[in-house]
Design a protein around this motif. Sequence first.
Motif, PDB file in Angstrom:
ATOM      1  N   LEU A   1       0.849  -1.195   0.000  1.00 17.59           N
ATOM      2  CA  LEU A   1       0.000   0.000   0.000  1.00 17.59           C
ATOM      3  C   LEU A   1       0.886   1.247   0.000  1.00 17.59           C
ATOM      4  O   LEU A   1       1.900   1.300   0.710  1.00 17.59           O
ATOM      5  N   PRO A   2       0.529   2.266  -0.783  1.00 16.28           N
ATOM      6  CA  PRO A   2       1.378   3.471  -0.878  1.00 16.28           C
ATOM      7  C   PRO A   2       1.245   4.382   0.335  1.00 16.28           C
ATOM      8  O   PRO A   2       0.843   5.536   0.243  1.00 16.28           O
ATOM      9  N   ILE A   3       1.581   3.835   1.508  1.00 14.05           N
ATOM     10  CA  ILE A   3       1.530   4.584   2.758  1.00 14.05           C
ATOM     11  C   ILE A   3       2.877   4.460   3.440  1.00 14.05           C
ATOM     12  O   ILE A   3       3.349   3.351   3.697  1.00 14.05           O
TER      13      ILE A   3
ATOM     14  N   LEU B   1      -4.532   8.330   3.002  1.00  9.93           N
ATOM     15  CA  LEU B   1      -4.845   6.905   2.904  1.00  9.93           C
ATOM     16  C   LEU B   1      -4.965   6.257   4.284  1.00  9.93           C
ATOM     17  O   LEU B   1      -5.779   5.338   4.470  1.00  9.93           O
ATOM     18  N   SER B   2      -4.188   6.719   5.243  1.00  9.76           N
ATOM     19  CA  SER B   2      -4.311   6.195   6.617  1.00  9.76           C
ATOM     20  C   SER B   2      -5.669   6.550   7.199  1.00  9.76           C
ATOM     21  O   SER B   2      -6.315   5.728   7.866  1.00  9.76           O
ATOM     22  N   ALA B   3      -6.118   7.783   6.937  1.00 11.45           N
ATOM     23  CA  ALA B   3      -7.438   8.198   7.415  1.00 11.45           C
ATOM     24  C   ALA B   3      -8.535   7.366   6.757  1.00 11.45           C
ATOM     25  O   ALA B   3      -9.512   6.970   7.407  1.00 11.45           O
ATOM     26  N   MET B   4      -8.386   7.070   5.461  1.00  6.95           N
ATOM     27  CA  MET B   4      -9.355   6.229   4.763  1.00  6.95           C
ATOM     28  C   MET B   4      -9.393   4.827   5.358  1.00  6.95           C
ATOM     29  O   MET B   4     -10.459   4.215   5.456  1.00  6.95           O
TER      30      MET B   4
ATOM     31  N   PHE C   1      -2.018   3.947  13.907  1.00  9.10           N
ATOM     32  CA  PHE C   1      -0.555   3.974  13.978  1.00  9.10           C
ATOM     33  C   PHE C   1       0.050   4.665  12.754  1.00  9.10           C
ATOM     34  O   PHE C   1       0.922   5.531  12.878  1.00  9.10           O
ATOM     35  N   LEU C   2      -0.430   4.314  11.563  1.00 12.18           N
ATOM     36  CA  LEU C   2       0.101   4.912  10.342  1.00 12.18           C
ATOM     37  C   LEU C   2      -0.236   6.397  10.249  1.00 12.18           C
ATOM     38  O   LEU C   2       0.587   7.203   9.789  1.00 12.18           O
ATOM     39  N   LEU C   3      -1.423   6.757  10.688  1.00 19.36           N
ATOM     40  CA  LEU C   3      -1.821   8.165  10.658  1.00 19.36           C
ATOM     41  C   LEU C   3      -0.933   8.991  11.580  1.00 19.36           C
ATOM     42  O   LEU C   3      -0.435  10.062  11.186  1.00 19.36           O
ATOM     43  N   LEU C   4      -0.727   8.511  12.799  1.00 19.61           N
ATOM     44  CA  LEU C   4       0.122   9.244  13.746  1.00 19.61           C
ATOM     45  C   LEU C   4       1.571   9.307  13.266  1.00 19.61           C
ATOM     46  O   LEU C   4       2.243  10.334  13.410  1.00 19.61           O
ATOM     47  N   THR C   5       2.037   8.195  12.692  1.00 18.97           N
ATOM     48  CA  THR C   5       3.409   8.165  12.178  1.00 18.97           C
ATOM     49  C   THR C   5       3.607   9.201  11.084  1.00 18.97           C
ATOM     50  O   THR C   5       4.611   9.937  11.072  1.00 18.97           O
ATOM     51  N   ASN C   6       2.664   9.284  10.157  1.00 22.26           N
ATOM     52  CA  ASN C   6       2.808  10.216   9.041  1.00 22.26           C
ATOM     53  C   ASN C   6       2.537  11.656   9.445  1.00 22.26           C
ATOM     54  O   ASN C   6       3.112  12.583   8.857  1.00 22.26           O
ATOM     55  N   TRP C   7       1.668  11.860  10.427  1.00 25.31           N
ATOM     56  CA  TRP C   7       1.467  13.210  10.931  1.00 25.31           C
ATOM     57  C   TRP C   7       2.755  13.725  11.586  1.00 25.31           C
ATOM     58  O   TRP C   7       3.156  14.880  11.389  1.00 25.31           O
ATOM     59  N   THR C   8       3.416  12.844  12.348  1.00 25.17           N
ATOM     60  CA  THR C   8       4.698  13.208  12.946  1.00 25.17           C
ATOM     61  C   THR C   8       5.743  13.452  11.865  1.00 25.17           C
ATOM     62  O   THR C   8       6.536  14.411  11.946  1.00 25.17           O
ATOM     63  N   TYR C   9       5.755  12.599  10.847  1.00 24.69           N
ATOM     64  CA  TYR C   9       6.688  12.759   9.725  1.00 24.69           C
ATOM     65  C   TYR C   9       6.467  14.107   9.036  1.00 24.69           C
ATOM     66  O   TYR C   9       7.424  14.820   8.726  1.00 24.69           O
TER      67      TYR C   9
END
Length: 292
Positions: free
Chosen positions: A129-131, A164-167, A193-201
């Motif tokens: 997945l492109p996340i 995509l994490s939100a979706m 987890f992915l949403l928080l990781t990318n928000w931090t990124y």
Amino acid sequence: MIKWLGIRWSFHPLFVLVMIASLATGFFSELLTLFLIVLVHEAGHVITARAFGWTVREVKLLPFGGVVEVDDASGLPAGQEALVAIAGPLQNLWMGLAAWGCGQLGWWDAEWAEYVWKANMMIGLFNLLPIYPLDGGKLLQAAFSYGFNYFAMMKWTARISIALSAMMIVFSLLIAFRPNGGIQLNLLAIGIFLLLTNWTYYRNIPYLFVRFLMHRDRVAARAAARGAYARPLFVSGKQPIGSVMRMLWREQYHLVYVMDPGGQGARVVPEERLIDRYLTERDPHRAVMELI
């Protein structure tokens, strides 16, 4: 945390929760199988990274794969990053085919063989997945490196990953409204987890960009070693130095043509001179002409 082959291997707390849940529900053999699948998946990344001479510091294991931390990742070639990323799902491919073959030949119990090859396909496909930081997200980032400058590449990777994490979170909740449906807790936890990781990124992009600039000497060294052409950048002398730095591309060495305000001439400045001034200048909004 353990140390093996000079690399720190650790379990992410999310993996620990899955382990506890599996033990509590009596799925010990499934847990052990999942652990081995993830371990081989990550070994594919590590072996490929070391083949390219990367320094691997740590591997954090997650239920769906893991995160390989390397030194100076911002200065590594995009092509190598793509090959290291795809090496993980390729391990799931051969393991899944092997499990399917064992089931077809009668070497394994058919039900167990089906579980193993489906688990491999699920982990392999999920990682594509492109996340970010999934393997698909790293492939997306590597692809963006050939179409965007480095700063824009980071921003677009983070934006797409957040969306995509939100979706994924919304999808895990919407399933509850289907007949006999329920909230997919595993998918929900991973999505959060992915949403928080990318928000931090996304919030750390300015700091990651500075790290990228600090390792630009490697790009210059590789360009000189292979006799590559420098990529020209034409900027106005009145342009802030911060915006000029954001024009740098990942694997391109730049000569910066600073145009006079009247457009009558230009000064050619190697990128490392501007990078040095940017890193030591307190005001990133100062005009380039003032600094050279």
